[in-house]
Design a protein around this motif. Structure first.
Motif, PDB file in Angstrom:
ATOM      1  N   ARG A   1      38.447  27.079  59.421  1.00 30.59           N
ATOM      2  CA  ARG A   1      38.641  27.979  60.572  1.00 30.59           C
ATOM      3  C   ARG A   1      38.377  29.433  60.197  1.00 30.59           C
ATOM      4  NH1 ARG A   1      42.989  24.681  61.638  1.00 30.59           N
ATOM      5  NH2 ARG A   1      44.447  26.128  60.670  1.00 30.59           N
ATOM      6  N   GLN A   2      38.694  29.790  58.947  1.00 28.76           N
ATOM      7  CA  GLN A   2      38.483  31.164  58.482  1.00 28.76           C
ATOM      8  C   GLN A   2      37.012  31.413  58.134  1.00 28.76           C
ATOM      9  OE1 GLN A   2      41.249  31.443  55.225  1.00 28.76           O
ATOM     10  NE2 GLN A   2      42.955  32.015  56.539  1.00 28.76           N
ATOM     11  N   GLY A   3      36.198  30.382  58.248  1.00 30.43           N
ATOM     12  CA  GLY A   3      34.767  30.527  57.990  1.00 30.43           C
ATOM     13  C   GLY A   3      34.409  30.516  56.524  1.00 30.43           C
ATOM     14  N   LYS A   4      35.291  29.947  55.696  1.00 33.83           N
ATOM     15  CA  LYS A   4      35.012  29.905  54.259  1.00 33.83           C
ATOM     16  C   LYS A   4      34.035  28.784  53.953  1.00 33.83           C
ATOM     17  CE  LYS A   4      39.099  32.300  52.822  1.00 33.83           C
ATOM     18  NZ  LYS A   4      40.357  32.275  52.137  1.00 33.83           N
ATOM     19  N   SER A   5      33.373  28.885  52.818  1.00 31.63           N
ATOM     20  CA  SER A   5      32.322  27.928  52.457  1.00 31.63           C
ATOM     21  C   SER A   5      32.870  26.527  52.232  1.00 31.63           C
ATOM     22  CB  SER A   5      31.603  28.394  51.196  1.00 31.63           C
ATOM     23  OG  SER A   5      32.449  28.225  50.086  1.00 31.63           O
ATOM     24  N   ALA A   6      31.963  25.561  52.265  1.00 36.30           N
ATOM     25  CA  ALA A   6      32.335  24.160  52.068  1.00 36.30           C
ATOM     26  C   ALA A   6      32.931  23.941  50.685  1.00 36.30           C
ATOM     27  CB  ALA A   6      31.110  23.275  52.261  1.00 36.30           C
TER      28      ALA A   6
ATOM     29  N   LYS B   1      24.517  34.112  40.876  1.00 35.03           N
ATOM     30  CA  LYS B   1      25.842  34.711  40.653  1.00 35.03           C
ATOM     31  C   LYS B   1      25.981  36.034  41.404  1.00 35.03           C
ATOM     32  CE  LYS B   1      25.430  33.875  36.163  1.00 35.03           C
ATOM     33  NZ  LYS B   1      25.637  33.797  34.714  1.00 35.03           N
ATOM     34  N   SER B   2      24.903  36.812  41.414  1.00 35.09           N
ATOM     35  CA  SER B   2      24.887  38.094  42.111  1.00 35.09           C
ATOM     36  C   SER B   2      25.057  37.896  43.616  1.00 35.09           C
ATOM     37  CB  SER B   2      23.584  38.827  41.819  1.00 35.09           C
ATOM     38  OG  SER B   2      23.504  40.002  42.561  1.00 35.09           O
ATOM     39  N   ALA B   3      24.355  36.912  44.167  1.00 33.62           N
ATOM     40  CA  ALA B   3      24.438  36.619  45.601  1.00 33.62           C
ATOM     41  C   ALA B   3      25.854  36.201  45.980  1.00 33.62           C
ATOM     42  CB  ALA B   3      23.447  35.520  45.967  1.00 33.62           C
ATOM     43  N   ALA B   4      26.485  35.402  45.111  1.00 35.42           N
ATOM     44  CA  ALA B   4      27.851  34.943  45.360  1.00 35.42           C
ATOM     45  C   ALA B   4      28.826  36.121  45.348  1.00 35.42           C
ATOM     46  CB  ALA B   4      28.259  33.913  44.320  1.00 35.42           C
TER      47      ALA B   4
ATOM     48  N   ALA C   1      32.219  40.032  48.289  1.00 38.00           N
ATOM     49  CA  ALA C   1      32.558  41.411  48.648  1.00 38.00           C
ATOM     50  C   ALA C   1      32.538  41.605  50.159  1.00 38.00           C
ATOM     51  CB  ALA C   1      31.598  42.377  47.978  1.00 38.00           C
ATOM     52  N   ARG C   2      31.586  40.940  50.822  1.00 35.38           N
ATOM     53  CA  ARG C   2      31.490  41.044  52.285  1.00 35.38           C
ATOM     54  C   ARG C   2      32.645  40.344  52.990  1.00 35.38           C
ATOM     55  NH1 ARG C   2      26.192  39.385  51.766  1.00 35.38           N
ATOM     56  NH2 ARG C   2      26.728  37.365  52.682  1.00 35.38           N
ATOM     57  N   THR C   3      33.004  39.157  52.486  1.00 33.08           N
ATOM     58  CA  THR C   3      33.961  38.317  53.214  1.00 33.08           C
ATOM     59  C   THR C   3      35.419  38.517  52.822  1.00 33.08           C
ATOM     60  OG1 THR C   3      33.614  36.516  51.647  1.00 33.08           O
ATOM     61  CG2 THR C   3      32.264  36.499  53.648  1.00 33.08           C
ATOM     62  N   LYS C   4      35.671  39.239  51.749  1.00 31.53           N
ATOM     63  CA  LYS C   4      37.047  39.406  51.273  1.00 31.53           C
ATOM     64  C   LYS C   4      37.938  40.215  52.208  1.00 31.53           C
ATOM     65  CE  LYS C   4      37.321  38.969  46.242  1.00 31.53           C
ATOM     66  NZ  LYS C   4      37.279  37.557  46.300  1.00 31.53           N
ATOM     67  N   GLY C   5      37.431  41.334  52.678  1.00 36.54           N
ATOM     68  CA  GLY C   5      38.262  42.222  53.485  1.00 36.54           C
ATOM     69  C   GLY C   5      38.820  43.334  52.618  1.00 36.54           C
ATOM     70  N   ALA C   6      39.196  44.429  53.245  1.00 34.73           N
ATOM     71  CA  ALA C   6      39.600  45.648  52.526  1.00 34.73           C
ATOM     72  C   ALA C   6      40.790  45.447  51.592  1.00 34.73           C
ATOM     73  CB  ALA C   6      39.908  46.750  53.535  1.00 34.73           C
ATOM     74  N   THR C   7      41.834  44.778  52.069  1.00 34.88           N
ATOM     75  CA  THR C   7      43.061  44.624  51.273  1.00 34.88           C
ATOM     76  C   THR C   7      42.800  43.830  49.998  1.00 34.88           C
ATOM     77  OG1 THR C   7      44.170  44.462  53.399  1.00 34.88           O
ATOM     78  CG2 THR C   7      45.502  44.026  51.465  1.00 34.88           C
TER      79      THR C   7
ATOM     80  N   THR D   1      42.866  45.040  45.955  1.00 37.57           N
ATOM     81  CA  THR D   1      43.647  44.345  44.929  1.00 37.57           C
ATOM     82  C   THR D   1      42.760  43.929  43.771  1.00 37.57           C
ATOM     83  OG1 THR D   1      44.969  43.467  46.743  1.00 37.57           O
ATOM     84  CG2 THR D   1      45.334  42.477  44.584  1.00 37.57           C
ATOM     85  N   ALA D   2      41.562  43.403  44.095  1.00 39.06           N
ATOM     86  CA  ALA D   2      40.611  42.964  43.072  1.00 39.06           C
ATOM     87  C   ALA D   2      40.144  44.145  42.223  1.00 39.06           C
ATOM     88  CB  ALA D   2      39.421  42.284  43.721  1.00 39.06           C
ATOM     89  N   ALA D   3      39.917  45.294  42.860  1.00 36.74           N
ATOM     90  CA  ALA D   3      39.472  46.497  42.148  1.00 36.74           C
ATOM     91  C   ALA D   3      40.551  46.972  41.174  1.00 36.74           C
ATOM     92  CB  ALA D   3      39.139  47.596  43.145  1.00 36.74           C
ATOM     93  N   LYS D   4      41.808  46.920  41.629  1.00 32.70           N
ATOM     94  CA  LYS D   4      42.930  47.330  40.765  1.00 32.70           C
ATOM     95  C   LYS D   4      43.034  46.411  39.552  1.00 32.70           C
ATOM     96  CE  LYS D   4      46.030  49.600  44.058  1.00 32.70           C
ATOM     97  NZ  LYS D   4      47.289  49.458  44.815  1.00 32.70           N
ATOM     98  N   LYS D   5      42.860  45.106  39.803  1.00 35.50           N
ATOM     99  CA  LYS D   5      42.941  44.128  38.722  1.00 35.50           C
ATOM    100  C   LYS D   5      41.812  44.368  37.717  1.00 35.50           C
ATOM    101  CE  LYS D   5      43.131  39.213  37.707  1.00 35.50           C
ATOM    102  NZ  LYS D   5      42.919  37.864  38.209  1.00 35.50           N
TER     103      LYS D   5
END
Length: 168
Positions: free
Chosen positions: A15-20, A136-139, A144-150, A154-158
């Protein structure tokens, strides 16, 4: 038969549109938990993943095999997809009790080392090594596009923490 909780998580991911592959990951995770709990074993981490993917396909996840997959793998994936369609149409064929018992017994004879952190990490490294840098680059760009700002924050801080740890 996958647990209801697993199917629900996969449905949420759909439902969230995530990959198979993300949806199928829930089934693989469940399989790893089963092996660790001693429900049954597996010969290798690869087999554990294959069992999870098979369950996912039979539950309707559109996880297609890779282009480089073997003929046997592609055939099994097609069988699983067909089984999912038959199940939804109400014409599913029941697996014979003898066959079911034999496959369960065979898995019970296998060890649980296939689900160890070491085995899974080795499998992940081997799998990643086969991928091209473009893939790997495409993934990474898609993530980055599908994650969302929040989540991105968090990923940047990590990442910053990891860099700081490696520098010291």
């Amino acid at each position: 038969m996958p647990e209801k909780k697993t199917a629900a998580k996969a449905a949420t991911a759909r439902r969230q549109g995530k990959s198979a592959s993300t949806q199928a990951g829930e089934y693989v995770h469940e399989e790893i938990k089963h092996i660790r709990a001693g429900k049954h074993g597996a010969r290798s981490a690869k087999q554990a993943i294959a069992i999870g993917l098979s369950k996912a396909r039979r539950d309707g996840v559109k996880a297609t095999p890779s282009k480089t997959a073997s003929k046997a793998t592609k055939k099994k994936a097609a069988q699983d997809t067909k089984a999912a369609k038959n199940r939804s149409a109400g014409t599913a064929t029941k697996k014979s009790a003898t066959r079911k018992r034999a496959s369960t017994k065979a898995l019970k004879r296998e060890g649980t080392a296939a689900a160890s952190k070491r085995a899974l990490s080795t499998q992940a490294r081997k799998s990643a090594a086969k991928r091209t840098s473009a893939s790997k680059s495409a993934a990474a760009k898609k993530a980055a596009r599908t994650k969302g700002a929040t989540v991105r924050k968090t990923a940047a801080k990590k990442a910053a923490r990891t860099r700081a740890k490696k520098a010291s």
